[in-house]
Motif scaffolding. Structure first.
Motif, PDB file in Angstrom:
ATOM      1  N   ASN A  36       5.667  13.389   1.115  1.00  0.00           N
ATOM      2  CA  ASN A  36       5.600  12.536  -0.076  1.00  0.00           C
ATOM      3  C   ASN A  36       6.063  11.094   0.182  1.00  0.00           C
ATOM      4  OD1 ASN A  36       5.047  12.161  -2.905  1.00  0.00           O
ATOM      5  ND2 ASN A  36       7.262  11.952  -3.131  1.00  0.00           N
ATOM      6  N   ASP A  37       7.097  10.937   0.990  1.00  0.00           N
ATOM      7  CA  ASP A  37       7.593   9.575   1.235  1.00  0.00           C
ATOM      8  C   ASP A  37       6.533   8.701   1.888  1.00  0.00           C
ATOM      9  OD1 ASP A  37       9.951  10.159   0.121  1.00  0.00           O
ATOM     10  OD2 ASP A  37      11.080  10.388   1.994  1.00  0.00           O
ATOM     11  N   ALA A  38       5.749   9.320   2.767  1.00  0.00           N
ATOM     12  CA  ALA A  38       4.749   8.539   3.496  1.00  0.00           C
ATOM     13  C   ALA A  38       3.477   8.313   2.682  1.00  0.00           C
ATOM     14  CB  ALA A  38       4.410   9.244   4.800  1.00  0.00           C
ATOM     15  N   ILE A  39       3.114   9.259   1.805  1.00  0.00           N
ATOM     16  CA  ILE A  39       1.797   9.140   1.153  1.00  0.00           C
ATOM     17  C   ILE A  39       1.879   9.009  -0.366  1.00  0.00           C
ATOM     18  CG2 ILE A  39       0.582  10.400   2.988  1.00  0.00           C
ATOM     19  CD1 ILE A  39       0.667  12.875   1.297  1.00  0.00           C
ATOM     20  N   GLY A  40       3.062   9.308  -0.964  1.00  0.00           N
ATOM     21  CA  GLY A  40       3.170   9.365  -2.427  1.00  0.00           C
ATOM     22  C   GLY A  40       3.367   8.005  -3.076  1.00  0.00           C
ATOM     23  N   TYR A  41       3.369   8.007  -4.405  1.00  0.00           N
ATOM     24  CA  TYR A  41       3.551   6.773  -5.191  1.00  0.00           C
ATOM     25  C   TYR A  41       4.045   7.189  -6.569  1.00  0.00           C
ATOM     26  CZ  TYR A  41      -1.056   8.728  -5.916  1.00  0.00           C
ATOM     27  OH  TYR A  41      -2.069   9.632  -6.104  1.00  0.00           O
ATOM     28  N   ASP A  42       4.461   6.214  -7.333  1.00  0.00           N
ATOM     29  CA  ASP A  42       4.963   6.494  -8.673  1.00  0.00           C
ATOM     30  C   ASP A  42       3.784   6.619  -9.658  1.00  0.00           C
ATOM     31  OD1 ASP A  42       7.313   6.412 -10.566  1.00  0.00           O
ATOM     32  OD2 ASP A  42       5.998   4.866 -11.411  1.00  0.00           O
ATOM     33  N   VAL A  43       3.968   7.429 -10.707  1.00  0.00           N
ATOM     34  CA  VAL A  43       2.888   7.591 -11.693  1.00  0.00           C
ATOM     35  C   VAL A  43       2.494   6.231 -12.283  1.00  0.00           C
ATOM     36  CG1 VAL A  43       2.194   8.724 -13.840  1.00  0.00           C
ATOM     37  CG2 VAL A  43       3.803   9.839 -12.341  1.00  0.00           C
ATOM     38  N   GLY A  44       3.496   5.372 -12.485  1.00  0.00           N
ATOM     39  CA  GLY A  44       3.205   4.052 -13.052  1.00  0.00           C
ATOM     40  C   GLY A  44       2.214   3.294 -12.170  1.00  0.00           C
ATOM     41  N   ASP A  45       2.379   3.411 -10.856  1.00  0.00           N
ATOM     42  CA  ASP A  45       1.452   2.724  -9.944  1.00  0.00           C
ATOM     43  C   ASP A  45       0.064   3.351 -10.022  1.00  0.00           C
ATOM     44  OD1 ASP A  45       3.476   1.083  -9.116  1.00  0.00           O
ATOM     45  OD2 ASP A  45       4.049   2.374  -7.428  1.00  0.00           O
ATOM     46  N   ILE A  82      -6.079  10.467  -3.829  1.00  0.00           N
ATOM     47  CA  ILE A  82      -5.483   9.135  -3.784  1.00  0.00           C
ATOM     48  C   ILE A  82      -4.091   9.210  -3.156  1.00  0.00           C
ATOM     49  CG2 ILE A  82      -4.761   7.161  -5.178  1.00  0.00           C
ATOM     50  CD1 ILE A  82      -6.932   7.865  -7.158  1.00  0.00           C
ATOM     51  N   THR A  83      -3.932   8.483  -2.076  1.00  0.00           N
ATOM     52  CA  THR A  83      -2.616   8.349  -1.437  1.00  0.00           C
ATOM     53  C   THR A  83      -2.183   6.899  -1.616  1.00  0.00           C
ATOM     54  OG1 THR A  83      -3.611   7.679   0.629  1.00  0.00           O
ATOM     55  CG2 THR A  83      -3.190  10.031   0.357  1.00  0.00           C
ATOM     56  N   LYS A  84      -0.992   6.569  -1.118  1.00  0.00           N
ATOM     57  CA  LYS A  84      -0.591   5.187  -1.331  1.00  0.00           C
ATOM     58  C   LYS A  84      -1.430   4.218  -0.498  1.00  0.00           C
ATOM     59  CE  LYS A  84       3.746   4.741   1.291  1.00  0.00           C
ATOM     60  NZ  LYS A  84       5.146   5.003   1.044  1.00  0.00           N
ATOM     61  N   ASP A  85      -2.181   4.757   0.467  1.00  0.00           N
ATOM     62  CA  ASP A  85      -3.007   3.864   1.290  1.00  0.00           C
ATOM     63  C   ASP A  85      -4.334   3.471   0.643  1.00  0.00           C
ATOM     64  OD1 ASP A  85      -1.385   3.631   3.772  1.00  0.00           O
ATOM     65  OD2 ASP A  85      -1.483   5.805   3.596  1.00  0.00           O
ATOM     66  N   ASN A  86      -4.885   4.323  -0.218  1.00  0.00           N
ATOM     67  CA  ASN A  86      -6.130   3.880  -0.879  1.00  0.00           C
ATOM     68  C   ASN A  86      -5.901   3.546  -2.361  1.00  0.00           C
ATOM     69  OD1 ASN A  86      -5.876   6.505  -1.744  1.00  0.00           O
ATOM     70  ND2 ASN A  86      -7.817   7.243  -0.888  1.00  0.00           N
ATOM     71  N   LEU A  87      -4.668   3.725  -2.822  1.00  0.00           N
ATOM     72  CA  LEU A  87      -4.346   3.457  -4.237  1.00  0.00           C
ATOM     73  C   LEU A  87      -4.747   2.036  -4.652  1.00  0.00           C
ATOM     74  CD1 LEU A  87      -2.768   4.629  -6.768  1.00  0.00           C
ATOM     75  CD2 LEU A  87      -0.785   3.435  -5.885  1.00  0.00           C
TER      76      LEU A  87
END
Ligand code: SF4
Ligand code: SF4
Lengths: 491, 113
Positions: free
Chosen positions: A292-301, A254-259
């Motif tokens: 990480n900046d491009a693909i990461g996200y916060d645990v809360g998300d 899971i990256t921020k693009d499919n989250l």
């Protein structure tokens, strides 16, 4: 009227957690749970005699939260249950991950293994190292041995896969262990002779699918610039046609693009014949750290997306479509059954080294894939030894593994020691080290802890709603049963 | 009771809460304070009249309201953790026996039976 024996009440060890609305969750040493109201909880901790607990007494006694005169019996029963729950410790070491090559035909931007180009030199396991690796693996006392080929893309060094499989089978003729093999492949390339070799030696595939074509191609980037998705789908069908429909399982990253597209990803898994998904968050290694900046996200998300995805999966099951989420399934097994469920990344003590080990292409042995990934980032903190120079005993009885075991029992890690989820959770010292520089981890800041806490909070929320149909779905995952009835929508 | 009696703001972003050791144990206070170490730098010192002072310096980005709420949470957590410690004290011995017994080699378990 209930007649109680006039005996003093003993409290047995348990953990508890105040749940938002539902009351106080009590969990005993082996993971059996019960919810009490705040009043009942206060009664429990203040009671001196059984009668003060009223109707609560027998249920709590049955669950070994309290005992009267016969504390010995409760201790005996709890210790037997605990021993059963921790039975995975008997399989020392069952999962052996072999890095056949560090080269890869992809350059995924979250690659934890920091893979090298296909033309790179000196990144393949040699026959000598492969033979020594098998000899070490087969000395493991575990009655079951699983050899998992990893990379890079392990099929780029196919002869080594054949060598290892044949040698392990040869040695196993006298040992009679339960020996199995898995190839972790991106399925960018497939060959008929590989498929028949896998069929002959009962080898299965573990692969990766990040969702529909645009999601998949976005981060799973082929080095030749063409779509990785198209080849993945074609080769998945090809292997299934020879090895059978269940021969390939897929992992989702899971990256921020499919989250925020997980329901769509789940549908895509179903369309391609998968009946399970593992909602796996990014791990802090390799290219995933750099990008990480491009693909990461916060645990809360992540937790928000997990909750929505789980609801979606449950709704599919309620329509009669069997589909399971693997992490939830694992935790449900721990919460609802007395059985032992070892999982290298979530057990206490940690599975690093004692349940799984990684053999890098150059013969170096690490307690976990993450240890090898740190080494690729220049940090050999977790190097256990090298198959070329070191004996089995030196590698598996050395200080690295001992230090990991000593420091990864949730029963005595700060915060974990008082956490109600302790019986279901685990520690990941290598990840803790990568996150914070401390193998004991820093909770509550730790992403590992926040993620597991969030996931378990939601599972308990669902369990405590006590919706009969949802509970039936959960049990169908535990039993791996399709609960479809004849009238339901086809899967 | 007013909030200022519970939490003292020493300077902007720096707070102190004092706990009596007649009521709370050091373990409970350490455990409760540790939960805030992701948002605060925490320092614990002995204080007058058998108490402990917990000083908390907010880390980047925490607003004054969030800081005060988190520290009020600490006061409740300290109580909570004290209950846990008391339970641990009552059951810790049995916990050890159960663990020891669970991991005894089978032969020894049989002997015990
Ligand atoms: S994630 Fe796997 S397929 Fe992608 S570059 Fe890394 S090793 Fe290759
Ligand atoms: S890691 Fe977090 S959720 Fe897991 S036992 Fe420890 S405190 Fe609890």
């Amino acid at each position: 009227m209930t007649v109680y024996e006039k005996k003093t009440l003993s409290l047995l060890p348990f953990q508890y957690k105040k749940m938002d609305d539902s009351g106080v969750l009590l969990v005993n040493l082996c993971g059996e749970f019960r919810i009490l109201t705040a009043d009942e909880f206060s009664k429990l901790i203040n009671a001196k005699y059984p009668e003060e607990l009223g109707e609560l007494y027998y249920p709590l006694k049955g669950m070994h939260i309290v005992a009267d005169g016969d504390v010995d019996l409760a201790v005996e029963l709890l210790s037997v249950k605990l021993r059963s729950k921790k039975a995975y410790l008997k399989s020392f070491t069952s999962l052996h991950m072999v890095v056949a090559t560090a080269r890869c035909n992809c350059i995924c931007d979250y690659c934890q293994a920091s893979s090298s180009d296909t033309t790179a030199h000196g990144m393949d396991m040699t026959p000598e190292i492969a033979e020594k690796t098998v000899d070490i693996i087969m000395q493991s006392p575990s009655p079951g041995i699983k050899i998992e080929f990893q990379g890079g893309e392990p099929t780029l060094n196919w002869p080594i896969i054949e060598l290892i499989v044949k040698r392990a089978e040869e040695i196993n003729k006298t040992l009679g262990k339960d020996l199995s093999f898995v190839i972790c492949s991106n399925l960018m390339h497939a060959e008929e002779k590989w498929a028949y070799f896998c069929k002959e030696h009962k080898i299965s595939f573990s692969t990766s699918l990040d969702g529909p074509k645009d999601c998949h191609d976005l981060h799973r980037i082929s080095r030749d610039g063409k779509s990785s998705y198209d080849r993945f789908i074609k080769n998945l069908e090809f292997y299934r046609s020879i090895l059978g429909p269940g021969a390939c399982c897929a992992l989702l990253t899971i990256t921020k693009d499919n989250l925020n597209r997980l329901p769509e990803v789940i549908d895509h898994y179903r369309e391609h014949g998968f009946r399970k998904i593992f909602l796996r968050s990014l791990s802090p290694y390799g290219f995933a750290v750099k990008n990480n900046d491009a693909i990461g996200y916060d645990v809360g998300d992540f937790i928000k997306a997990y909750r929505e995805a789980l609801d979606y999966i449950i709704s599919l099951n309620l329509k009669g479509i069997y589909f399971a989420e693997l992490y939830t399934e694992l935790l449900l097994m721990r919460i609802l059954t007395p059985f032992s469920t070892g999982f290298v990344d979530l057990q206490s003590p940690s599975g690093a080294g004692i349940s799984g080990a990684v053999y890098d292409f150059n013969g170096e042995v690490y307690p976990a894939d993450e240890g090898r990934m740190l080494a690729r980032m220049g940090n050999k903190r977790f190097l256990m030894g090298n198959v070329l120079q070191d004996s089995y005993d030196k590698i598996f009885n050395g200080e690295v593994i001992r230090e990991l075991v000593r420091n990864s029992c949730v029963e005595n890690l700060s915060l974990c020691a008082h956490c109600a989820y302790q019986a279901y959770c685990g520690a990941d010292p290598v990840r803790y080290y990568a996150e914070s520089g401390d193998i004991r981890g820093r909770r509550p800041a730790s992403e590992f802890c926040r993620k597991n806490m969030g996931v378990m909070d939601y599972i308990f929320e669902k369990l405590l709603e006590n919706n009969e149909e949802v509970i039936k779905v959960f049990w169908s995952w535990i039993h791996q049963e399709d609960i479809r009835c004849d009238n339901c929508e086809s899967n | 009771m007013q909030q200022k009696e519970l939490i003292e703001e020493l300077s902007p972003g720096l707070y102190r809460v004092v706990f009596s050791l007649d009521i709370y144990s050091q373990e409970a206070l350490l455990s409760a304070s540790q939960r805030l170490n992701d948002r605060f730098v925490v320092k614990i010192d002995p204080w007058e009249n058998n108490s402990l002072s917990v000083m908390l310096q907010g880390k980047d980005g925490i607003s004054a309201d969030d800081a005060k709420n988190a520290i009020l949470g600490l006061i409740n957590d300290a109580l909570e953790d004290q209950v846990r410690m008391n339970l641990m004290e009552r059951t810790g011995n049995l916990r050890e026996i159960i663990y020891r017994h669970a991991f005894l080699p089978l032969e020894e378990r049989k002997k015990n039976i």
